[in-house]
Design a protein around this motif. Structure first.
Motif, PDB file in Angstrom:
ATOM      1  N   UNK A  56       0.702  -1.374  -0.125  1.00 42.96           N
ATOM      2  CA  UNK A  56       0.041   0.075  -0.085  1.00 42.96           C
ATOM      3  C   UNK A  56       0.831   1.416   0.012  1.00 42.96           C
ATOM      4  N   UNK A  57       2.045   1.028  -0.379  1.00 44.48           N
ATOM      5  CA  UNK A  57       3.023   2.425  -0.413  1.00 44.48           C
ATOM      6  C   UNK A  57       3.068   2.742  -1.815  1.00 44.48           C
ATOM      7  N   UNK A  58       3.282   4.000  -1.837  1.00 42.44           N
ATOM      8  CA  UNK A  58       3.545   4.860  -2.901  1.00 42.44           C
ATOM      9  C   UNK A  58       4.666   5.553  -2.921  1.00 42.44           C
ATOM     10  N   UNK A  98       5.168  17.977  -2.966  1.00 42.96           N
ATOM     11  CA  UNK A  98       3.727  18.360  -3.524  1.00 42.96           C
ATOM     12  C   UNK A  98       3.021  17.398  -4.039  1.00 42.96           C
ATOM     13  N   UNK A  99       3.675  16.395  -4.894  1.00 43.96           N
ATOM     14  CA  UNK A  99       3.153  15.328  -5.333  1.00 43.96           C
ATOM     15  C   UNK A  99       2.523  14.489  -4.322  1.00 43.96           C
ATOM     16  N   UNK A 106       1.715  15.136  -1.404  1.00 45.11           N
ATOM     17  CA  UNK A 106       0.386  15.725  -0.654  1.00 45.11           C
ATOM     18  C   UNK A 106      -0.630  15.294  -1.487  1.00 45.11           C
ATOM     19  N   UNK A 107      -0.522  15.470  -2.901  1.00 46.40           N
ATOM     20  CA  UNK A 107      -1.699  15.169  -3.594  1.00 46.40           C
ATOM     21  C   UNK A 107      -1.958  13.625  -3.630  1.00 46.40           C
ATOM     22  N   UNK A 108      -1.038  12.691  -3.514  1.00 47.30           N
ATOM     23  CA  UNK A 108      -1.350  11.434  -3.173  1.00 47.30           C
ATOM     24  C   UNK A 108      -1.836  11.017  -2.121  1.00 47.30           C
ATOM     25  N   UNK A 137      -3.765  13.056  -0.046  1.00 43.33           N
ATOM     26  CA  UNK A 137      -4.918  13.643  -0.083  1.00 43.33           C
ATOM     27  C   UNK A 137      -5.776  12.625  -0.573  1.00 43.33           C
ATOM     28  N   UNK A 138      -5.420  12.205  -1.692  1.00 36.72           N
ATOM     29  CA  UNK A 138      -6.428  11.413  -2.315  1.00 36.72           C
ATOM     30  C   UNK A 138      -6.528  10.081  -1.894  1.00 36.72           C
ATOM     31  N   UNK A 139      -5.395   9.390  -1.255  1.00 39.56           N
ATOM     32  CA  UNK A 139      -5.571   7.905  -0.844  1.00 39.56           C
ATOM     33  C   UNK A 139      -4.895   7.997   0.672  1.00 39.56           C
ATOM     34  N   UNK A 146      -3.338   4.978   1.843  1.00 38.80           N
ATOM     35  CA  UNK A 146      -1.804   4.469   1.478  1.00 38.80           C
ATOM     36  C   UNK A 146      -0.675   5.149   2.233  1.00 38.80           C
ATOM     37  N   UNK A 186       1.861  17.623   6.681  1.00 39.10           N
ATOM     38  CA  UNK A 186       1.121  16.586   5.905  1.00 39.10           C
ATOM     39  C   UNK A 186       1.829  15.189   6.225  1.00 39.10           C
TER      40      UNK A 186
END
Lengths: 355, 249, 180
Positions: free
Chosen positions: B42-44, B73-74, B76-78, B80-82, B85, B112
């Motif tokens: 579950x890691x990105x 920033x990327x 952060x997006x990831x 916030x969306x997931x 993860x 974050x």
């Protein structure tokens, strides 16, 4: 049909994005598009979405890149100077074949410029903006209703072709209120097996990436991408024609310039001048066919723009220089008046196509 | 019998790093932690621009390559969306402390809930050895051929000290991997940084003093010693912030 | 109905945009075509504000009103700036409390209402704008209870529902105003 509501163009974009299933918005304040951020700040927390005011446009577009990598519909919005900053991310989105929706509510430039409406980011939008060979799908609304409809369309096209869609509006479109029907049909996002959502140890890892150090590979990626662009050009070009059937003079205009031009065309028709309008709705892909067709019968074309003349180049290319194309423009935040456009029409009618 | 094996979270792709570079060790430590915490699936991970730009080829988890400096920033997006993860960025000093300084500071200020692995080797490696924001005073690089002159170029940036002044971040620690003992300490810090994220505690950054024998112009041995002699005196190891530990006391 | 182009102009804070919005909502309620376009700029309060409203049966072309059929001038700079732009045969509504001079044009209709004075006397000093709007509706023969109520309900948020009655009062006061 649903009841119409009165909304600013900027608000219509925001609401339409939510209707389209966008639950993640990242932005940075800049006039004249801040209503989009304000709207999202209010709505997103109530529907389990993300609104985040980023530290910069660079960060905002990178947050978009992150969310898009995970397969979700995501957007950011800005105005001209902010789009220049976002151009880094636009190039990376293209290189990684990620879908996203980016809104540019244009203002006069260059530099810090002003805050009044402009269309002078046409080159930047239609030629990509950032570095490298790539295109975005560029949508140019001319009403608040279209601000909403093209936002939905933008998400759908972005997903379909794994590209960035850009709404290229201007300060007038963003700030004006018109009745809008929000019973918008939405095609849900397709499956995105490439998205980074965690392997769950059950598949090979997904990589979202724009780096490709072997030139042969990078070239073939570029070729493949442009094959896809060709499909977009074939299938997704949109435009409106107004009184072109018998037109000897063709006006090319998009967005607010098209609205102004319609007034001038109506006035010119009352004077007996046969003039019509081709309004590109997609600026990329540019609707070449109607211009090529019109060039066979028209005597002259006029490109009406809020810039020093940018779309005129595409009009000349599309009409293959068969007819003289003149520019009727204002710049720096000024808007051509219907009278100015009417004068240009009269001049074209008088010259009968002779420059 | 203990058999030395490759962590599952690393792919079979051989590292491209120079001999004596400590990126490989740090990759391994991160991978071991992903294995031990059972979170690889579950890691990105977010790779930077710099020597570790191709980290996406080495980690078995899903990976994203970010623009230069934008990894937080990327991430952060990831995240916030997931939110479920686990998200980490792996960044060098040019990426994190120069071009991406704003993204770093603001991700920390927002606390974050991500993990940042910050590789500080005091040089731009991939482009061939230019002065980094963390290059030491007097350090000779391609773009400071007479040694870094503070009158011209100011002083090296101390990221942990700087971020520790913010209310936001949960955990900041500086470690190094120039000895077995230090590498063990580094792994513990990295593990804590991931555990913090699992527990929802927020922004955790581990700064790892790393070697670059190629661009420092040293043997691998001498480079490890240079970390002791030159880097640690300016960049002292230790915990710079640990909110939860502080609250427990 | 023939399309009417309105231009509202005054100081920021006089409710210029709100007055225009009210007309726009009234047109929406009545199923008309319309557009509303504000001037926008860094002066949020105290500077000059103007807004273009176009109402008709056919889709609106350009939303920018440069030659209004109806000019609503709520201060002197607005009259100075836009008097010459009004179409011949058009109408200028002005707040005679704040505008000391007469209109120079002889080819336009002039309706002077001491809106600020009336607003102050009646205990709603911020509603001079709506007094003028009431007068406009009366002059155009468009003051209908349903239209006015419907528009007010939309333009005034539920949070400010207490403002409904007083706005309607101001509109009526303007509509009933018969001259000094």
């Amino acid at each position: 049909m649903a009841d119409k509501v009165l909304m600013k163009g900027n608000e219509a974009i925001a609401e339409a994005a939510i209707i389209a299933g966008c639950r993640h918005y990242f932005g940075y304040p800049i006039t004249p598009q801040t209503e989009i951020a304000a709207y999202m700040a209010k709505r997103m927390p109530k529907i389990g979405g993300t609104f985040l005011q980023a530290e910069s446009e660079l960060a905002a577009i990178s947050m978009v890149y992150g969310v898009s990598s995970c397969g979700y519909r995501v957007m950011t919005s800005s105005s001209s100077p902010g789009i220049s900053l976002k151009s880094e991310g636009l190039s990376y989105l293209a290189g990684a074949d990620l879908p996203a929706l980016v809104v540019n509510v244009q203002r006069g430039g260059p530099g810090l410029g002003g805050i009044q409406p402009s269309q002078s980011d046409y080159f930047q939008a239609t030629r990509g903006g950032g570095h490298g060979d790539y295109h975005m799908i560029v949508l140019a609304p001319a009403s608040v209703q279209e601000m909403a409809e093209l936002t939905v369309k933008g998400f759908e096209l972005a997903d379909k072709y794994r590209m960035t869609s850009m709404i290229l509006a201007d300060g007038t479109m963003g700030q004006m209120m018109e009745p809008v029907a929000l019973d918008l049909k939405v095609n849900p996002a397709p499956e995105k097996p490439w998205a980074t959502t965690g392997t769950k140890l059950s598949r090979k890892h997904n990589i979202v990436n724009s780096l490709s150090l072997v030139p042969e590979e990078l070239e073939s990626q570029n070729f493949a991408r442009f094959e896809r662009y060709k499909t977009v050009e074939e299938n997704e070009t949109m435009y409106e024609e107004y009184m072109t059937e018998d037109a000897e003079i063709i006006i090319a205009a998009f967005g607010i310039a098209a609205r102004v031009s319609k007034n001038a065309i109506n006035a010119a028709r009352r004077e007996g001048i046969k003039v019509g309008l081709i309004r590109p709705i997609t600026l990329w892909p540019f609707p070449k066919a109607p211009f090529a067709r019109a060039a066979k019968t028209a005597k002259a074309m006029i490109s009406v723009e809020l810039s020093m003349g940018q779309m005129i180049e595409d009009v000349k290319l599309a009409s293959e220089c068969r007819v003289p194309v003149t520019l009727c423009n204002r710049a720096g935040g000024m808007i051509p008046s219907p009278e100015q456009v009417l004068e240009a029409i009269r001049a074209a009618a008088k010259n009968g196509g002779n420059k | 019998m203990v058999v030395f094996d490759k962590p599952h979270a690393l792919t079979d792709t051989p590292f491209h790093y120079c001999p004596g570079c400590t990126h490989g060790i740090i990759h391994r430590l991160v991978a071991e932690v992903l294995d031990e915490l059972g979170i690889e699936g579950k890691t990105i991970g977010i790779a930077p621009v710099g020597c570790s730009v191709m980290a996406y080829n080495y980690f078995n988890c899903d990976m994203i390559e970010a623009a230069h400096g934008r990894a937080p920033a990327v991430a952060t997006g990831v995240k916030r969306a997931n939110p479920d993860n686990i998200v980490f960025s792996y960044q060098g000093d040019g990426d994190l402390a120069s071009i991406g300084m704003a993204e770093t500071v603001h991700a920390a200020a927002r606390n974050e809930n991500i993990t940042v692995i910050f590789i500080n080797n005091a040089i731009y490696g991939m482009t061939g050895g230019q002065m980094a924001p963390t290059s030491l005073v007097g350090q000779v690089t391609q773009t400071s051929p007479y040694g870094r002159d503070p009158k011209m170029c100011g002083y090296p940036v101390k990221i942990c000290e700087m971020l520790s002044q913010l209310e936001g971040p949960e955990y900041l620690e500086r470690v190094t991997v120039n000895s077995v003992k230090n590498a063990r300490r580094a792994k513990a810090a990295i593990k804590k940084a991931f555990e913090n994220q699992i527990a929802g505690k927020g922004f955790s950054l581990v700064e790892v003093l790393s070697s670059c024998p190629t661009n420092w112009g040293m043997t691998p041995d001498a480079a490890l010693k240079w970390i002791d002699d030159k880097m640690i005196p300016y960049y002292p190891l230790g915990v710079y912030k640990d909110r939860s530990a502080k609250e427990e006391n | 109905m023939k399309e009417i182009q309105f231009l509202f102009s005054g100081f920021g804070g006089q409710g210029i945009l709100f007055a225009g919005k009210f007309l726009a909502y009234k047109a929406l309620v009545e199923g008309k075509q319309l557009s509303w376009l504000p001037s926008y700029g860094p002066e949020m309060r105290g500077g000059t504000a103007s807004c273009s409203v176009i109402i008709g049966d056919d889709p609106v072309g350009s939303p920018i009103v440069s030659h209004p059929d109806v000019l609503v001038a709520m201060n002197l700079p607005s009259l100075d700036r836009f008097e010459s732009a009004v179409v011949p045969g058009g109408t200028i509504f002005l707040d005679s409390t704040l505008i000391g001079r007469k209109v120079n044009r002889t080819d336009v209709n002039v309706v002077a209402v001491p809106a600020t004075k009336l607003a102050n006397e009646n205990g709603f000093p911020t509603l001079a704008n709506m007094i003028l709007v009431g007068k406009i509706l009366a002059e155009l023969g468009q003051f209908t209870e349903t239209g006015v109520d419907g528009a007010l309900a939309k333009v005034i948020s539920a949070k400010h529902a207490d403002m409904l009655e007083v706005n309607k009062k101001a509109l009526k006061l303007g509509a009933d105003y018969k001259g000094e």
